[in-house]
Structure formats: structure tokens, C-alpha cells
Design an enzyme around this catalytic site. Structure first.
Site, short mmCIF file in Angstrom:
data_model
loop_
_atom_site.label_atom_id
_atom_site.label_comp_id
_atom_site.label_asym_id
_atom_site.label_seq_id
_atom_site.Cartn_x
_atom_site.Cartn_y
_atom_site.Cartn_z
N ILE A 57 35.61 -0.42 7.68
CA ILE A 57 36.54 0.71 7.69
C ILE A 57 37.95 0.23 7.36
O ILE A 57 38.66 0.85 6.56
CB ILE A 57 36.48 1.46 9.04
N VAL A 60 38.25 -0.44 3.61
CA VAL A 60 38.36 0.77 2.81
C VAL A 60 39.68 1.49 3.07
O VAL A 60 40.33 1.97 2.14
CB VAL A 60 37.16 1.71 3.06
N GLU A 61 40.11 1.54 4.32
CA GLU A 61 41.33 2.28 4.66
C GLU A 61 42.60 1.61 4.14
O GLU A 61 43.48 2.28 3.61
CB GLU A 61 41.44 2.45 6.18
N SER A 62 42.72 0.29 4.33
CA SER A 62 44.00 -0.36 4.02
C SER A 62 43.88 -1.72 3.35
O SER A 62 44.89 -2.34 3.05
CB SER A 62 44.81 -0.54 5.31
N TYR A 169 34.12 7.83 0.42
CA TYR A 169 34.57 7.03 1.56
C TYR A 169 33.37 6.46 2.32
O TYR A 169 33.31 5.26 2.59
CB TYR A 169 35.44 7.89 2.48
#
Length: 187
Positions: A57, A60-62, A169
Site C-alpha cells: 500500500i 502504491v500510495e507514495s 489501485y
């Protein structure tokens, strides 16, 4: 002729070195690095969440970049929306955590993001695929899709998620999760 033999020997040595490097080290970790391992491991144990899922996560997020704020206002490496973060801070009883700390510091961001992910996994009876979708789109939206029959929440039907951004996502998080579990022997 001697020069040619020297080049062949050097090439053989170099090839052997490269092969040993690849077979004796975890060279794939160069392509799939996990930063902040200790913090992820600590929070994974605290909230009973798979550390590879947390890492996926974050990737993918940052992409493990600290101090990030998205165009929509999501904060830190786990990209928590301020309203979600405020609610989670109250529910998790974390008075020492603030929105400013969540944006700029890894530890409180991973702590709150992992708590939130854990709560989503529990809310959806352990179904991590649904929890990943809810982390992105919100649990209310995901429940609505499922109640309307737009998606059944199964891993095999991820392609049926009605919102492109959430579908991509979930696919990306699952891709990195699989890579991390393949590449790393232990966390």
C-alpha cells in the site's frame, strides 16, 4: 592470440562474478525495495496486519516518499485523508498523533494507516481484497457496489470494480504484495 585469451578469461571471470552475485544475493530487492521496514514490522505486529500488505500500500500510495500531500489532500506515506485520519485518531485513541505529524513523520503515519487498514480488514470479515478497495474508495462506496451487485468483493473479480481508479489501485497493491512475498524470505 594472448590478448584474445586474456579477454576471454576476464569475460569468464566477470560472467561468473555476475552470476554469483545474482544467485547469492536477493538482487530482486533492488527492483522492489521496502523502506521503513522496522516501523512497518512494528505496526504490523501491533495491529495484526501482513507487513507485505502495508508495504504494498505504501509503495502504491507514495512510493515510500515522506511528506507527501496529494492533490486531494491525502497525507504522508500511507496517504490518509484528513477526515479519515482525524476519525481514526479518535477511534484508535492516539492523542499524541496529529495531522501535521501524519504528513511529515513516518512512524505516526504508518501507525495510523495500519490501524485503519486493520479496521477495514475486520469490517470486511478478513477479506483483504475488499479492504484494499475500501482503503482507496472508502468503505461506504465499496459496500454500495457490493449491495448493488456491481462487484462481489472477490479477488477473482477485481476487474469488475466499477471505478477505474480503485480497480487499478487494487490491482497494483496486489501486484506489489505478490512481488514482495516472492522476493523477501522474511520481513
Amino acid at each position: 592470440m594472448r590478448l584474445f585469451r586474456k579477454k576471454r578469461v576476464l569475460m569468464l571471470l566477470f560472467t561468473t562474478f555476475v552470476m554469483l552475485l545474482f544467485f547469492n544475493s536477493n538482487w530482486m530487492s533492488w527492483f522492489y525495495p521496502i523502506h521503513f521496514k522496522e516501523e512497518i514490522k512494528l505496526q504490523a505486529e501491533e495491529y495484526d496486519v501482513d507487513p507485505y500488505l502495508i508495504a504494498a500500500i505504501i509503495r502504491v500510495e507514495s512510493n515510500f516518499k515522506t511528506g507527501k500531500e496529494s492533490s486531494k489532500g491525502a497525507l504522508g506515506i500511507m496517504q490518509l485523508m484528513p477526515n479519515t485520519a482525524t476519525w481514526a485518531m479518535e477511534m484508535a485513541k492516539l492523542p499524541e498523533v496529529s495531522l501535521d505529524r501524519i504528513k511529515h513523520e513516518v512512524s505516526p503515519n504508518v501507525q495510523l494507516g495500519t490501524w485503519y487498514l486493520s479496521s477495514l480488514i475486520k469490517q470486511f470479515d478478513g477479506n483483504r481484497t475488499i479492504a484494499i478497495a475500501a482503503y482507496n474508495a472508502g468503505p461506504g462506496n465499496v459496500k454500495s457496489w457490493m449491495n448493488k451487485g456491481l462487484w462481489d468483493g472477490q479477488l477473482e473479480t477485481v476487474k469488475e470494480i466499477p471505478i477505474d481508479q480503485t480497480r487499478h489501485y487494487v490491482q497494483r497493491v496486489l501486484y506489489y504484495y505478490e512481488k514482495y512475498t516472492d522476493v523477501y524470505d522474511k520481513f
